[in-house]
Design a protein around this motif. Structure first.
Motif, mmCIF file in Angstrom:
data_model
loop_
_atom_site.group_PDB
_atom_site.id
_atom_site.type_symbol
_atom_site.label_atom_id
_atom_site.label_comp_id
_atom_site.label_asym_id
_atom_site.label_seq_id
_atom_site.Cartn_x
_atom_site.Cartn_y
_atom_site.Cartn_z
ATOM 1 N N ARG A 22 0.812 -1.096 -0.186
ATOM 2 C CA ARG A 22 0.139 0.159 0.051
ATOM 3 C C ARG A 22 0.961 1.190 -0.100
ATOM 4 O O ARG A 22 0.449 2.378 0.260
ATOM 5 C CB ARG A 22 -0.680 -0.005 1.103
ATOM 6 C CG ARG A 22 -1.825 -1.084 1.146
ATOM 7 C CD ARG A 22 -2.870 -1.300 2.430
ATOM 8 N NE ARG A 22 -3.810 -0.036 2.416
ATOM 9 C CZ ARG A 22 -4.402 0.176 3.437
ATOM 10 N NH1 ARG A 22 -4.281 -0.593 4.514
ATOM 11 N NH2 ARG A 22 -5.060 1.386 3.606
ATOM 12 N N LEU A 56 -18.187 -7.319 0.973
ATOM 13 C CA LEU A 56 -17.075 -6.610 1.227
ATOM 14 C C LEU A 56 -15.628 -7.687 0.757
ATOM 15 O O LEU A 56 -15.657 -8.593 0.983
ATOM 16 C CB LEU A 56 -16.856 -6.577 2.786
ATOM 17 C CG LEU A 56 -17.639 -5.642 3.637
ATOM 18 C CD1 LEU A 56 -17.562 -5.968 5.102
ATOM 19 C CD2 LEU A 56 -17.603 -4.357 3.127
ATOM 20 N N TYR A 57 -15.093 -6.895 -0.151
ATOM 21 C CA TYR A 57 -13.717 -7.297 -0.599
ATOM 22 C C TYR A 57 -12.653 -7.025 0.307
ATOM 23 O O TYR A 57 -12.539 -6.258 1.030
ATOM 24 C CB TYR A 57 -13.507 -6.685 -2.279
ATOM 25 C CG TYR A 57 -14.202 -7.302 -3.330
ATOM 26 C CD1 TYR A 57 -15.724 -7.294 -3.151
ATOM 27 C CD2 TYR A 57 -13.831 -7.639 -4.621
ATOM 28 C CE1 TYR A 57 -16.636 -7.665 -4.385
ATOM 29 C CE2 TYR A 57 -14.568 -7.926 -5.442
ATOM 30 C CZ TYR A 57 -16.052 -8.015 -5.569
ATOM 31 O OH TYR A 57 -16.615 -8.505 -6.472
ATOM 32 N N LYS A 58 -11.653 -7.436 -0.064
ATOM 33 C CA LYS A 58 -10.296 -7.289 0.699
ATOM 34 C C LYS A 58 -10.226 -7.192 1.971
ATOM 35 O O LYS A 58 -9.820 -6.387 2.980
ATOM 36 C CB LYS A 58 -9.773 -5.888 -0.093
ATOM 37 C CG LYS A 58 -9.555 -5.559 -1.360
ATOM 38 C CD LYS A 58 -9.277 -4.237 -1.670
ATOM 39 C CE LYS A 58 -8.918 -3.844 -3.141
ATOM 40 N NZ LYS A 58 -7.820 -4.506 -4.006
ATOM 41 N N LEU A 96 -10.921 -2.471 3.372
ATOM 42 C CA LEU A 96 -9.835 -1.280 3.786
ATOM 43 C C LEU A 96 -10.538 -0.269 4.230
ATOM 44 O O LEU A 96 -9.963 0.833 4.371
ATOM 45 C CB LEU A 96 -8.683 -1.325 2.679
ATOM 46 C CG LEU A 96 -8.149 -2.372 2.397
ATOM 47 C CD1 LEU A 96 -7.165 -2.310 1.043
ATOM 48 C CD2 LEU A 96 -7.391 -3.262 3.514
ATOM 49 N N ALA A 97 -11.707 0.214 3.956
ATOM 50 C CA ALA A 97 -12.169 1.373 4.152
ATOM 51 C C ALA A 97 -12.449 1.662 5.651
ATOM 52 O O ALA A 97 -12.374 0.759 6.320
ATOM 53 C CB ALA A 97 -13.871 1.381 3.478
ATOM 54 N N TYR A 125 -6.159 -14.041 0.298
ATOM 55 C CA TYR A 125 -6.809 -12.622 -0.477
ATOM 56 C C TYR A 125 -7.824 -12.901 -0.933
ATOM 57 O O TYR A 125 -8.626 -11.913 -0.948
ATOM 58 C CB TYR A 125 -5.351 -12.330 -1.205
ATOM 59 C CG TYR A 125 -5.584 -10.878 -1.805
ATOM 60 C CD1 TYR A 125 -5.167 -9.844 -1.372
ATOM 61 C CD2 TYR A 125 -6.078 -11.160 -3.264
ATOM 62 C CE1 TYR A 125 -5.455 -8.908 -2.079
ATOM 63 C CE2 TYR A 125 -6.208 -9.884 -4.095
ATOM 64 C CZ TYR A 125 -5.880 -8.817 -3.658
ATOM 65 O OH TYR A 125 -6.001 -7.492 -4.192
ATOM 66 N N PHE A 182 -12.251 -2.605 -8.463
ATOM 67 C CA PHE A 182 -11.056 -3.058 -7.652
ATOM 68 C C PHE A 182 -10.112 -3.634 -8.334
ATOM 69 O O PHE A 182 -9.370 -4.707 -8.129
ATOM 70 C CB PHE A 182 -11.442 -3.843 -6.542
ATOM 71 C CG PHE A 182 -12.539 -3.259 -5.356
ATOM 72 C CD1 PHE A 182 -12.111 -2.158 -5.022
ATOM 73 C CD2 PHE A 182 -13.551 -3.768 -5.142
ATOM 74 C CE1 PHE A 182 -12.927 -1.507 -3.857
ATOM 75 C CE2 PHE A 182 -14.314 -3.398 -4.264
ATOM 76 C CZ PHE A 182 -14.130 -2.197 -3.744
ATOM 77 N N ALA A 205 -18.045 -2.828 -1.092
ATOM 78 C CA ALA A 205 -17.212 -1.781 -0.499
ATOM 79 C C ALA A 205 -15.940 -2.876 -0.261
ATOM 80 O O ALA A 205 -15.930 -4.134 -0.134
ATOM 81 C CB ALA A 205 -17.623 -1.373 0.486
ATOM 82 N N SER A 206 -14.863 -1.860 -0.078
ATOM 83 C CA SER A 206 -13.715 -2.643 0.303
ATOM 84 C C SER A 206 -13.528 -2.671 1.671
ATOM 85 O O SER A 206 -13.838 -1.799 2.545
ATOM 86 C CB SER A 206 -12.373 -1.590 -0.400
ATOM 87 O OG SER A 206 -11.167 -1.731 0.383
ATOM 88 N N LEU A 247 -14.162 -12.991 0.540
ATOM 89 C CA LEU A 247 -15.064 -12.041 0.651
ATOM 90 C C LEU A 247 -16.111 -12.406 1.660
ATOM 91 O O LEU A 247 -16.530 -13.496 1.917
ATOM 92 C CB LEU A 247 -15.600 -11.470 -0.568
ATOM 93 C CG LEU A 247 -16.446 -12.372 -1.513
ATOM 94 C CD1 LEU A 247 -17.764 -12.812 -1.022
ATOM 95 C CD2 LEU A 247 -16.602 -11.996 -2.797
#
Length: 238
Positions: free
Chosen positions: A69, A176-178, A158-159, A226, A106, A155-156, A229
């Motif tokens: 990141r 939710l991804y990531k 990571l939000a 990784y 994404f 949504a991510s 979800l």
């Protein structure tokens, strides 16, 4: 002959049978294929998904993208890879970049395409949509994500916590991804908002190593893969 074109091809969530007919046609017409891979290895799940549809002899080139990141490192990788794509397009005129899921969601493709336009303004960029992991996971779990006036949100993970709290309270269903590095924190947040009982988790949807978790709390003990979800909400078909 028309000018150079870069296609961002969504290859779906990983199941080769979920490729679109348009994606298959475009890939068979390409003069050069680009795939993203970690800077630590040259493995590509997107390439694995489409390999049987590529004509023999089609050049496939891996572009390294670091799993970090750190903005400076990412900027350097995007810039170097965009320069490489520009050089190939000047020679071959048609190329495709493979991305799992959909190139508009994404995906690394957006960063690459924007920088390509700076180096090669005459290049055209075209998106070939793909089935998303959210859709594939809902189908695999037998869930309807939205009906009537309901709201469905992707949504991510990571939000910021306040963003995820707001979404979990307001959306009928939320994907939710990531979530892999923040799984424990996200599950605690969902418990706080009362949505944990209606949360389902799946890793590697559509791949041989697919895993459906009977209880999302299983993700709390360690970092999940990784490609994991969460689906919050949704209506079971049965």
């Amino acid at each position: 002959m028309s000018g150079p074109v870069l296609y961002g091809v969504g290859v779906g969530p990983g199941d080769p049978e979920l490729l679109t007919l348009k994606a298959v046609r475009v890939l068979r017409e390409m003069e050069h294929i680009f795939v993203a891979s970690s800077s630590k290895n040259d493995y590509s799940l997107a390439l694995q998904t489409v390999r049987e549809h590529l004509p023999p002899g089609t050049p496939v080139e891996r572009l390294p993208f670091p799993m970090t990141r750190e903005r400076r490192v990412l900027e350097e990788a995007w810039e170097e890879n965009a320069c490489r794509v520009a050089r190939v397009l000047c020679e071959k005129n048609r190329a495709a970049f493979l991305t799992l899921g959909d190139p508009a969601l994404f995906s690394t493709f957006g960063h690459l395409a924007r920088r390509l336009k700076k180096h090669l303004p005459r290049a055209e960029v075209r998106l070939i949509p793909g089935i998303t992991a959210a859709q594939a996971a809902a189908a695999r779990l037998g869930l309807l994500l939205a009906e009537g006036e309901e709201a469905f949100v992707i949504a991510s993970g990571l939000a910021a916590d306040e963003v995820l709290q707001k979404l979990s309270r307001e959306a009928s269903s939320l994907v939710l991804y990531k979530v892999y590095r923040r799984a424990g924190a996200i599950l605690r947040l969902l418990e706080k908002t009362g949505r944990l009982p209606e949360t389902r988790a799946i890793s590697f949807c559509g791949f041989p190593e697919e895993k459906i978790y009977s209880n999302p709390r299983e993700l709390s003990g360690s970092t999940p893969p990784y490609f994991t979800l969460l689906i919050v909400g949704g209506k079971p078909l049965d």
